[in-house]
Design a protein around this motif. Structure first.
Motif, PDB file in Angstrom:
ATOM      1  N   THR A 119     -10.622  -8.121   7.104  1.00 22.69           N
ATOM      2  CA  THR A 119     -10.077  -9.369   6.771  1.00 22.69           C
ATOM      3  C   THR A 119     -10.108  -9.414   5.069  1.00 22.69           C
ATOM      4  N   ARG A 160       0.747  -1.052   0.070  1.00 25.67           N
ATOM      5  CA  ARG A 160      -0.017  -0.027  -0.106  1.00 25.67           C
ATOM      6  C   ARG A 160       0.886   1.117   0.082  1.00 25.67           C
ATOM      7  N   ASP A 174       0.863  -9.561  11.841  1.00 26.10           N
ATOM      8  CA  ASP A 174       1.844  -9.648  11.033  1.00 26.10           C
ATOM      9  C   ASP A 174       3.120  -9.958  11.563  1.00 26.10           C
ATOM     10  N   PRO A 189       0.461 -12.918   1.741  1.00 21.14           N
ATOM     11  CA  PRO A 189      -0.673 -13.190   2.442  1.00 21.14           C
ATOM     12  C   PRO A 189      -2.125 -12.390   1.969  1.00 21.14           C
ATOM     13  N   SER A 246      -0.955 -12.865   9.877  1.00 21.62           N
ATOM     14  CA  SER A 246      -1.243 -12.017   8.850  1.00 21.62           C
ATOM     15  C   SER A 246      -2.929 -11.930   8.229  1.00 21.62           C
ATOM     16  N   ALA A 247      -3.582 -11.985   9.184  1.00 20.35           N
ATOM     17  CA  ALA A 247      -5.136 -12.236   9.076  1.00 20.35           C
ATOM     18  C   ALA A 247      -5.787 -11.162   8.655  1.00 20.35           C
ATOM     19  N   ILE A 248      -5.195  -9.817   9.098  1.00 22.52           N
ATOM     20  CA  ILE A 248      -6.007  -8.646   8.721  1.00 22.52           C
ATOM     21  C   ILE A 248      -5.116  -7.638   8.292  1.00 22.52           C
ATOM     22  N   ASP A 249      -5.584  -6.673   7.474  1.00 23.10           N
ATOM     23  CA  ASP A 249      -4.818  -5.534   7.169  1.00 23.10           C
ATOM     24  C   ASP A 249      -5.632  -4.369   6.805  1.00 23.10           C
ATOM     25  N   PHE A 250      -5.125  -3.225   6.792  1.00 23.58           N
ATOM     26  CA  PHE A 250      -5.676  -1.825   6.526  1.00 23.58           C
ATOM     27  C   PHE A 250      -6.371  -2.018   4.938  1.00 23.58           C
ATOM     28  N   SER A 309      -4.657 -11.192   3.086  1.00 25.38           N
ATOM     29  CA  SER A 309      -4.817  -9.957   3.506  1.00 25.38           C
ATOM     30  C   SER A 309      -3.963  -8.766   3.119  1.00 25.38           C
ATOM     31  N   GLN A 310      -2.903  -9.235   2.755  1.00 27.96           N
ATOM     32  CA  GLN A 310      -2.316  -7.984   2.383  1.00 27.96           C
ATOM     33  C   GLN A 310      -2.440  -7.814   0.709  1.00 27.96           C
TER      34      GLN A 310
END
Lengths: 579, 390, 180
Positions: free
Chosen positions: B190, A340, B169, C65, B175-179, C67-68
């Motif tokens: 998710t 990002r 992370d 991943p 690393s299950a979630i991110d922005f 999510s990324q």
């Protein structure tokens, strides 16, 4: 391949070009293409082919921007021993007229098959027929389309970066070589040390053209002095300011100049790989730069032992995907790393720790494009143009409510008045000049009372704006300034990456206040609140996007306070809005 | 690292001044870390000592002599001769205005919020005296996600500090979630907004642990007591040999949730899903509290008058088999005598190698050591293994 | 589970040939995680939008991943997650176009088709998109309907053009339904 071979190729190409009695240049840059230049170019090609004239009578040249985009598509005819003629607002019909006016018809060949001759009507015949019919009319028709090259729009410009733009075919490396291309690179590799190159750029006082105005030579020296196994050069082609297309034009119309600048930089700092980060909204620029890279690789200009010297360098394109924030150095780096595009805190600066934590030079396209000229003509020459602290020239995308809009390159220090009235031809109709907006969403508005200000880094900053990347929008008295400021704030809200609270929420709150004020629902304390919030966002945002987002608001509040006030007090109404 | 005030190597150190105090520290440290290590408190929301630096909350800004603007101290490296000021009226004013922006999109439900008392946003709003936003209130993402039995994600309270993303992370590696998204519309998601159960989430709850607000809360927590009403009991997790320290929050004898303190020697603040959520057995009424003997044997030995009866259905098919049906509680002496006697008899009759010892990860290292000594020397066999090998 | 195709040229289990194009891009970048943005760019171009399956495939192949991948895809505005409408109208919202009334064109089209900017009509026939600047400021205000640039546009003309284009599609559909 060493430079002598390339010089040879260039000279052969120049000789070939000089053989032509006339050359018809057709602009194929994005702006003219949007106006139909593609068809114009095809028609010119077909019409010239149909003339069946002798081999060196005429050549149609695909070229780049000729500057006066408001009058595109543009076609320029250069004939031996005659002054060049520039035609504007050309459509396929008029393109045919140009050919019939300038290109002599060749001898018709007798067809051996008489049956076929009766039935077929060759394009040649059509042209011949039309030409003879219309020769009387053509002169008058086309005359209306002639644009004088003596207009201040052209004569007040000083071309450095745009030197070859509109004169060469961007797809042909030979054309670039014919006009002195890669001479600077050869000179640098042959006769200068990396330190000497950095010093030359330092002495020229070239400053970053992306908007920040940081001394380029200084940046190069920082990276040169870092000891690291890998170093990188990145050319920032993420020109996100709405209405700015300087970098796009240079990338589309003179891609090799950018490559040459990049390679000189790489040699100076010790980098062996580079990336050109081009925004995804510029497919033609991406295409032309890629073509240029391929051609350069083929001629061994890029790759191992460049020009057979002890220097290796290769470059690749990386495409953005619609994020203005990726014009910020650290966000750009993250984007190249496949993440990002969120900026990070600096220091450490990219010159110390950049792409994949390696020392990296990031320079704007226009900055890089200045480099070959500085090496060829010398730092002293470059420093002789411009003002004391702002040397050289600046490319501006002149737009808005002006007679003449398009791409211009002017010496630093030229006044705003000269740009608006001489180059721009003044405000059309019976409208009055109201303000010049510089720096896009990061900049400010300069009102009429400062028309005689020189256009340079310091003067613009002092007036509450910034040089920015080169977007210069002229607005007349039909524009409502609080609404205009809101337009830019809306843009920043959309483009904010969301990492830091002042920009993420602050810009939204500023926009809410502006919406309220523009709807006539603002109270006097809202103006104070607006100012305070703008100061907070400016002072505490993490990156340049947030730090400069309040500039349009602050600058319009400074110079057009009365318009804000009038919206607060409902008794006085202000007429206006987007026209 | 940041807690270690003792400076061993005197070479390559930097000296700077923070709030008039001369501080000696390693050059790689941030000003924030150096300040915290020397008991100088600087407000901070997105900073966490075990995670990478973000710099998004802007609260940790300090004045640096020679710098035109206040600078976040979490990203500022210590340099020789730096003169830093962490508190003054100007900085407090800026911090107040930053909090003002935070609470312009964060509902102030402190009166009924379970995080009240432990919420960092609440703490700083109190510290800087700002109880109401001066801006127009708008929640950027009014999304409530209740898709798993362990914790709730209530986005209206999320301040996008990113701690949860970083811990998942960098510490957990799931690393299950991110922005997701950008700007005001950004939120923590998710992939495709799938329920957590369909992602790589391992439900360790470390995101819940590091969340400074009520955005992430254990399900068991909800409406069950205020932070200051809870008792805290420290213990060691019984699940595996690592032996993480757990701190249970307890109300009226019931465990409300499990967390850990940063100073826990083995694990700091981090736990795994077993330690974090696998505590319901502790107060389960069916938990064994006394040694028990099988009913048929107990009847034979006269320890009970009720014999064991063959059940009509297989015990495996009975959903909640009654322990009483098959076991009889006895006292420790009876139980130990029975075990010792039977073991001795078996060894005598069939030899020591007829016995096998199976140790457990739920025992401490010391217990396992004793156990293997008992098997090798007491029983006299090398038939020894451990449940971890299964 | 990763299905690294670094050596063999397998087609995607769906049999969709477009995946080979993506495979080639990933191979060109040696399946480096850093090439995620380039791969997504290629995928958007080849498929027209990024579907769930496509993103999962890319995540597996590049070993990034999920999510990324999702986080990166949702950050950049040029990526779309639903198929575009049959007809796409892009309205430029650059400074010059704004000053010349781009907002009124957006309003007119929004009203005509009952969708907001960035949305597609429920029958999948028309999408309305905003571009931050198309760089043809001399022709402001500019719209691009189905790849064709229209300069100095008015709200009425834009509406008319779009309605005409969509009507033609509706007619074709009606005709094919009669025949079928």
């Amino acid at each position: 391949m060493n430079f002598n071979t390339l010089l040879d190729i260039g000279q052969k190409e120049l000789a070939r070009q000089k053989k032509y009695q006339r050359r018809i240049f057709c602009c194929t840059s994005t702006a003219c293409l949007s106006a139909g230049a593609g068809q114009v170019h095809t028609t010119l090609d077909q019409a010239v082919a149909a003339c069946k004239c002798d081999e060196y009578e005429a050549e149609v040249v695909k070229t780049g921007c000729m500057g006066l985009c408001s009058d595109g598509p543009l076609v320029r005819v250069e004939e031996q021993e005659k002054d060049p003629i520039l035609y504007g607002n050309i459509n396929p019909d008029l393109a045919q007229h140009i050919v019939s006016r300038h290109v002599p018809l060749g001898e018709l060949e007798e067809d051996t098959d008489s049956e076929e001759q009766d039935q077929s009507v060759t394009p040649h015949d059509i042209i011949h027929y039309r030409a003879s019919l219309r020769r009387a009319q053509t002169k008058k028709d086309l005359d209306n389309n002639i644009i004088s090259l003596d207009l201040p729009f052209f004569t007040k410009q000083v071309k450095v970066v745009l030197n070859e733009t509109g004169r060469i075919n961007p797809d042909k490396l030979e054309d670039y070589l014919a006009h002195g291309g890669y001479k600077a690179l050869a000179h640098v590799l042959d006769k200068m040390t990396p330190e000497e190159v950095c010093n030359e750029i330092l002495e020229s006082d070239l400053r970053g053209r992306g908007g920040a105005g940081f001394p380029t030579g200084l940046k190069w020296n920082y990276v040169r002095q870092e000891s690291a196994e890998n170093k990188f050069v990145i050319v920032n082609g993420d020109e996100g300011d709405p209405g700015a297309y300087m970098d796009r034009t240079v990338m589309e119309d003179d891609p090799h100049r950018v490559l040459e600048g990049m390679m000189i930089c790489a040699y100076a700092v010790g980098a062996s790989y580079g990336y050109l980060y081009i925004r995804g909204e510029y497919p033609i620029a991406v295409d032309r730069i890629r073509k240029a890279i391929r051609a350069a690789r083929q001629r061994k200009i890029l790759g191992n032992s460049v020009l057979e010297k002890n220097f290796s360098f290769d470059a690749d394109v990386r495409i953005g995907a619609g994020a203005f924030v990726c014009g910020e150095e650290t966000a750009l780096i993250h984007s190249v790393e496949g993440k990002r595009g969120m900026p990070r805190m600096r220091p450490p600066y990219p010159s110390k720790s950049g792409l994949w934590d390696a020392p990296t030079v990031i320079n704007n396209v226009e900055t890089m494009a200045n480099v070959p000229s500085i090496i060829n003509k010398g730092a002293e020459w470059y420093a002789s143009i411009g003002t004391e602290k702002s040397k050289g020239t600046k490319v501006f995308a002149l737009a808005g409510q002006l007679r003449n809009t398009g791409l211009i390159e002017v010496p630093m220090g030229i006044t705003l008045r000269e740009i608006v009235y001489d180059i721009g031809g003044g405000i059309p109709g019976d409208r009055e000049f109201k303000a010049a907006q510089t720096g896009g969403p990061s900049g400010g508005c300069i009102p009429a009372e400062y028309l005689d200000s020189p256009v340079d880094y310091e003067s613009l900053t002092k007036l509450g704006s910034i040089m920015g990347s080169g977007g210069l929008v002229i607005i007349d008295d039909s524009t409502n300034m609080p609404d205009f400021a809101n337009f830019f704030m809306d843009f920043c809200v959309d483009e904010s990456c969301g990492k830091c609270i002042p920009c993420r929420v602050g810009t939204v709150q500023i926009r809410k206040l502006l919406d309220k004020i523009n709807a006539g629902e603002g109270k006097p304390e809202d103006l104070e609140k607006l100012d305070k919030l703008c100061q907070l966002v400016k002072k505490t945002s993490l990156c340049g996007l947030g730090q400069s987002a309040p500039n349009p608001v602050l600058s319009t509040m400074k110079y057009f306070q009365n318009e804000y006030d009038s919206l607060i007090q409902p008794s006085q109404t202000f007429e206006g809005g987007a026209s | 690292m940041h807690k270690n005030k003792d400076v061993e190597e005197r070479d390559n150190l930097v000296e700077l001044t923070i709030d008039g105090q001369k501080i000696l520290t390693h050059p790689g440290m941030s000003v924030l870390e150096a300040a915290l290590a020397n008991d100088i408190d600087i407000p901070r929301l997105c900073y966490h000592p075990d995670l990478s630096v973000s710099g998004g909350c802007r609260l940790c800004i300090v004045n640096v002599e020679g710098y035109s603007n206040p600078t976040p101290s979490c990203g500022l490296s210590c340099e020789n001769g730096m003169i830093i000021e962490t508190q003054n009226t100007g900085l407090s004013q800026i911090r107040r205005e930053i909090i003002d922006l935070f609470i312009s999109e964060h509902p102030l439900d402190c009166v009924t919020c379970d995080k009240s008392g432990a919420c960092l946003l609440q703490k700083y709003a109190y510290d800087f005296g700002i109880g109401k936003t001066s801006h127009e209130f708008e929640v950027s993402k009014p999304l409530y996600q209740d898709d798993n039995p362990f914790f709730i994600r209530d986005h209206q309270y999320c301040i996008l500090c990113g701690r949860c993303v970083r811990v998942c992370d960098e510490v957990v590696g799931a690393s299950a979630i991110d922005f997701s998204g950008r700007g005001f519309e950004a939120y923590i998601a998710t992939p495709f907004d799938d329920p957590l159960l369909d992602t790589t989430c391992v439900f360790c709850g470390n995101c819940v642990q590091v969340c400074p607000t009520a955005a992430l809360m254990p399900v068991s927590r909800r409406g069950n007591g205020r932070e200051w009403e809870l008792d805290r009991v420290k213990t060691i997790c019984g699940y595996c040999g690592v032996g993480c320290q757990i701190e249970y929050a307890i109300k009226d004898g019931e465990i409300l949730y499990a967390q850990s303190q940063p100073d826990a020697p083995v694990n700091g603040e981090f736990l795994c899903t077993k330690g974090r959520y696998g505590w319901d057995f502790v107060t389960d009424p069916e938990r064994l509290t006394k040694p028990m003997v099988r009913r048929d044997l107990a009847y034979k030995l006269g320890l009970t008058s009720e014999p064991w009866e063959l059940p009509e259905k297989s015990p495996l098919k009975i959903r909640k088999p009654k322990i009483d049906d098959s076991f009889v509680p006895v006292d420790w002496d009876t139980a130990l005598n029975l075990v010792a006697g039977n073991l001795a008899k078996t060894v005598k009759e069939y030899g020591p190698d007829s016995i096998m010892g199976l140790a457990s990860a739920r025992c401490t290292n010391e217990e396992n050591y004793l156990f293997q000594k008992f098997i090798r020397l007491g029983i006299g066999t090398n038939n020894l293994d451990h449940c971890a090998r299964l | 589970m990763t299905i690294q195709n670094s050596n063999d040229e397998q087609t995607h289990p769906s049999g969709d040939e477009r995946y080979s194009s993506i495979d080639r891009t990933m191979k060109q970048f040696e399946y480096e995680k850093d090439s995620l943005l380039e791969v997504l760019n290629a995928a958007q171009e080849v498929f027209g939008y990024l579907s769930r399956d496509l993103l999962i495939y890319i995540s597996n192949q590049l070993n990034v991943p999920m999510s990324q991948v999702f986080g990166v895809a949702t950050f950049y505005h040029m990526f779309t997650f639903e198929p575009q409408g049959e007809h796409n109208c892009i309205i430029c919202k650059g400074t010059a176009c704004h000053v010349k009334g781009a907002d009124r064109i957006i309003e007119a089209l929004s009203e005509e088709f009952s969708i907001a900017a960035g949305e597609t009509t429920s029958d999948g026939l028309f999408s309305l998109t905003i571009a931050r600047c198309l760089g043809s400021c001399g022709l402001a205000p500019v719209i691009v309907l189905d790849g064709q640039v229209y300069g100095k546009e008015t709200p009425e003309a834009a509406s008319m053009r779009a309605v005409e284009a969509v009507s033609r599609s509706k007619e074709k559909i009606a005709q094919s339904m009669e025949v079928g």
